[in-house]
Design an enzyme around this catalytic site. Sequence first.
Site, PDB file in Angstrom:
ATOM      1  CG  ASP A  87      -1.986  -1.279   1.244  1.00 28.14           C
ATOM      2  OD1 ASP A  87      -2.374  -1.433   0.149  1.00 28.14           O
ATOM      3  OD2 ASP A  87      -1.755  -1.647   2.313  1.00 28.14           O
ATOM      4  CE  LYS A 131       2.587  -2.557  -4.436  1.00 26.05           C
ATOM      5  NZ  LYS A 131       2.609  -2.161  -2.825  1.00 26.05           N
ATOM      6  N   GLY A 147      -4.580  -4.478  -3.887  1.00 27.75           N
ATOM      7  CA  GLY A 147      -5.468  -3.209  -4.225  1.00 27.75           C
ATOM      8  C   GLY A 147      -4.832  -1.959  -4.846  1.00 27.75           C
ATOM      9  CG  HIS A 148      -2.072  -1.969  -7.164  1.00 29.08           C
ATOM     10  ND1 HIS A 148      -1.057  -2.439  -8.288  1.00 29.08           N
ATOM     11  CD2 HIS A 148      -1.476  -2.064  -6.129  1.00 29.08           C
ATOM     12  CE1 HIS A 148      -0.208  -3.333  -7.503  1.00 29.08           C
ATOM     13  NE2 HIS A 148      -0.476  -3.026  -6.205  1.00 29.08           N
ATOM     14  CD  GLN A 193       0.728  -8.908  -2.464  1.00 25.36           C
ATOM     15  OE1 GLN A 193       1.402  -9.598  -3.065  1.00 25.36           O
ATOM     16  NE2 GLN A 193      -0.544  -8.643  -2.640  1.00 25.36           N
ATOM     17  NE  ARG A 242      -7.473  -6.501   6.697  1.00 25.00           N
ATOM     18  CZ  ARG A 242      -6.316  -7.504   6.770  1.00 25.00           C
ATOM     19  NH1 ARG A 242      -6.219  -8.085   7.998  1.00 25.00           N
ATOM     20  NH2 ARG A 242      -5.767  -7.781   5.634  1.00 25.00           N
TER      21      ARG A 242
HETATM   22  P1  IMP Z   1      -2.472 -12.735   2.107  1.00 24.62           P
HETATM   23  O1  IMP Z   1      -1.444 -12.128   1.002  1.00 24.62           O
HETATM   24  O2  IMP Z   1      -3.637 -12.557   1.729  1.00 24.62           O
HETATM   25  O3  IMP Z   1      -1.866 -14.129   2.340  1.00 24.62           O
HETATM   26  O4  IMP Z   1      -2.195 -12.059   3.414  1.00 24.62           O
HETATM   27  C1  IMP Z   1      -0.715 -12.100   4.127  1.00 24.62           C
HETATM   28  C2  IMP Z   1      -0.493 -10.814   4.832  1.00 24.62           C
HETATM   29  O5  IMP Z   1      -0.160  -9.936   3.656  1.00 24.62           O
HETATM   30  C3  IMP Z   1      -1.577 -10.000   5.481  1.00 24.62           C
HETATM   31  O6  IMP Z   1      -0.739  -9.315   6.503  1.00 24.62           O
HETATM   32  C4  IMP Z   1      -2.204  -9.063   4.308  1.00 24.62           C
HETATM   33  O7  IMP Z   1      -2.926  -8.058   5.128  1.00 24.62           O
HETATM   34  C5  IMP Z   1      -0.983  -8.670   3.609  1.00 24.62           C
HETATM   35  N1  IMP Z   1      -1.057  -8.285   2.495  1.00 24.62           N
HETATM   36  C6  IMP Z   1      -1.534  -8.988   1.374  1.00 24.62           C
HETATM   37  N2  IMP Z   1      -1.725  -8.207   0.060  1.00 24.62           N
HETATM   38  C7  IMP Z   1      -1.583  -6.950   0.532  1.00 24.62           C
HETATM   39  C8  IMP Z   1      -1.685  -5.538  -0.063  1.00 24.62           C
HETATM   40  O8  IMP Z   1      -1.873  -5.550  -1.432  1.00 24.62           O
HETATM   41  N3  IMP Z   1      -1.294  -4.569   0.633  1.00 24.62           N
HETATM   42  C9  IMP Z   1      -1.010  -4.806   2.095  1.00 24.62           C
HETATM   43  N4  IMP Z   1      -1.046  -5.720   2.471  1.00 24.62           N
HETATM   44  C10 IMP Z   1      -1.415  -6.939   1.978  1.00 24.62           C
HETATM   45 MG    MG Z   2      -2.959  -1.538  -1.561  1.00 23.97          MG
END
Ligand code: IMP
Ligand code: MG
Length: 426
Positions: free
Chosen positions: A13, A16, A40-41, A222, A301
């Site tokens: 976040d 990007k 989520g971009h 990420q 969240r």
């Molecule tokens: P997962 O990728 O859904 O398995 O989540 C694993 C961890 O990565 C959690 O803490 C999520 O909140 C975090 N996470 C996954 N994708 C994103 C993103 O695009 N932005 C921020 N945090 C992310």
């Molecule tokens: Mg994001």
Amino acid sequence: MSALVIEGSQWGDEGKGKITDYFSQEADVVVRSQGGNNAGHTITINNEKFALRSIPSGIFNPKIKNILANGMVINPKQLLEELHGLEARGIKDYKLYISNRAHIVLPYHEMLDSAYEAYKGSHKIGTTKRGVGPCYSDKINRIGIRVGNFIDEDDFRKCLVEALKIKNEELKMLGLEQMNVDDIFNEYKEYAKEIKKYVCDTSLLIEEELEKGSKVLFEGAQGAMLCLDHGTYPYVTSSSPTGSAVPINCGVSPKSINSILGICKAYTTRVGEGPFPTEIEGDLAHYIRERGHEYGTVTKRPRRIGWLDCVALNYARRVSGIDYLAITLLDVLTGLDEINICYAYKVDGKIINYMPATLKELKKVKPVYMKLAGWSDDISNAKSFEELPSNTKTYIKAIEELTKAKVAIISVGADRCQTIKVKEIF
Ligand code: IMP
Ligand code: MG
């Protein structure tokens, strides 16, 4: 030849999407390298907000080839919903390519993601529950289904039968209902038909483009601190978001990459559980959260807020090969009397300047701050580095010194035009 990697250098976040969109204006190709619809971009174009999930940020420009690379996990149902959503908003003229080696997220992955989180109870990771981790697990276990198999009906059915033999045992073990081959097959074969026209060998396509002299942007999802290898394990995502992983994630030579740009907020946020050394709470966190609209794009969240952590950032620079930084959301800090910047950690009375590997150590970390004076002038219309208030410049220079990376871009607002180019890198 120009190939630029855009990587998140914190916990995701970082903005990007906005920076990729900014460079997209000059790009021929935009490649999403890893992750799936956990990302989520958010992109703002002419005051209109778009939240992309699996689709690369170049989709708004009809000339750009948008590629979903082999390192991604793709939920076909969600991808089609996302595409149809864009089409409904007038984005109809686009170029899209999907790697035949990317993996497919199926309903049992989403069910297992939620079930494992529930099973872990207070030790949950705080995942986005999009099935991303279980899909990558299947890839590693060699029972995953790739896009190339998915678009061939017979092959898809065979793969699904094999996968469900194991997945149903896993579902049973976790007390969940087992899944039926026909139910998934009948629904998903229809998505496969729709997706088929986009599928190709994207590694070949990228090589062709690079040879032609096209400008290629690699867009990570990420961030480095969520990297499966280098992040705050186990509180990480299940892929490798570092720039150094782009060659594997996209099927390109490491030698074809010119620069890696780490995107970094002027402060830090994190969603989900896990260590966060510079986390702050109370009124100050509230001020930053509201000004920065720090709520998850995918899960809504509220994001956890903290000061800029240059120990983590310097670590991200080292493990990812970051050459340049883009500092985003700098305008959010306007109005603060004082700004803290973490340059070292204290663990059991000892000062360290590296990232500890274990949770046990990470839990003990206390940030050591340098205190800088804030600024009150509105910077959201600044067009050059020189125009920024002197305290803002001091802050940027401190970041460069502490991270050993040059700041190439400064973002002072959500719009494309609120971007200061400090150095030409693409
Ligand atoms: P997962 O990728 O859904 O398995 O989540 C694993 C961890 O990565 C959690 O803490 C999520 O909140 C975090 N996470 C996954 N994708 C994103 C993103 O695009 N932005 C921020 N945090 C992310
Ligand atoms: Mg994001």
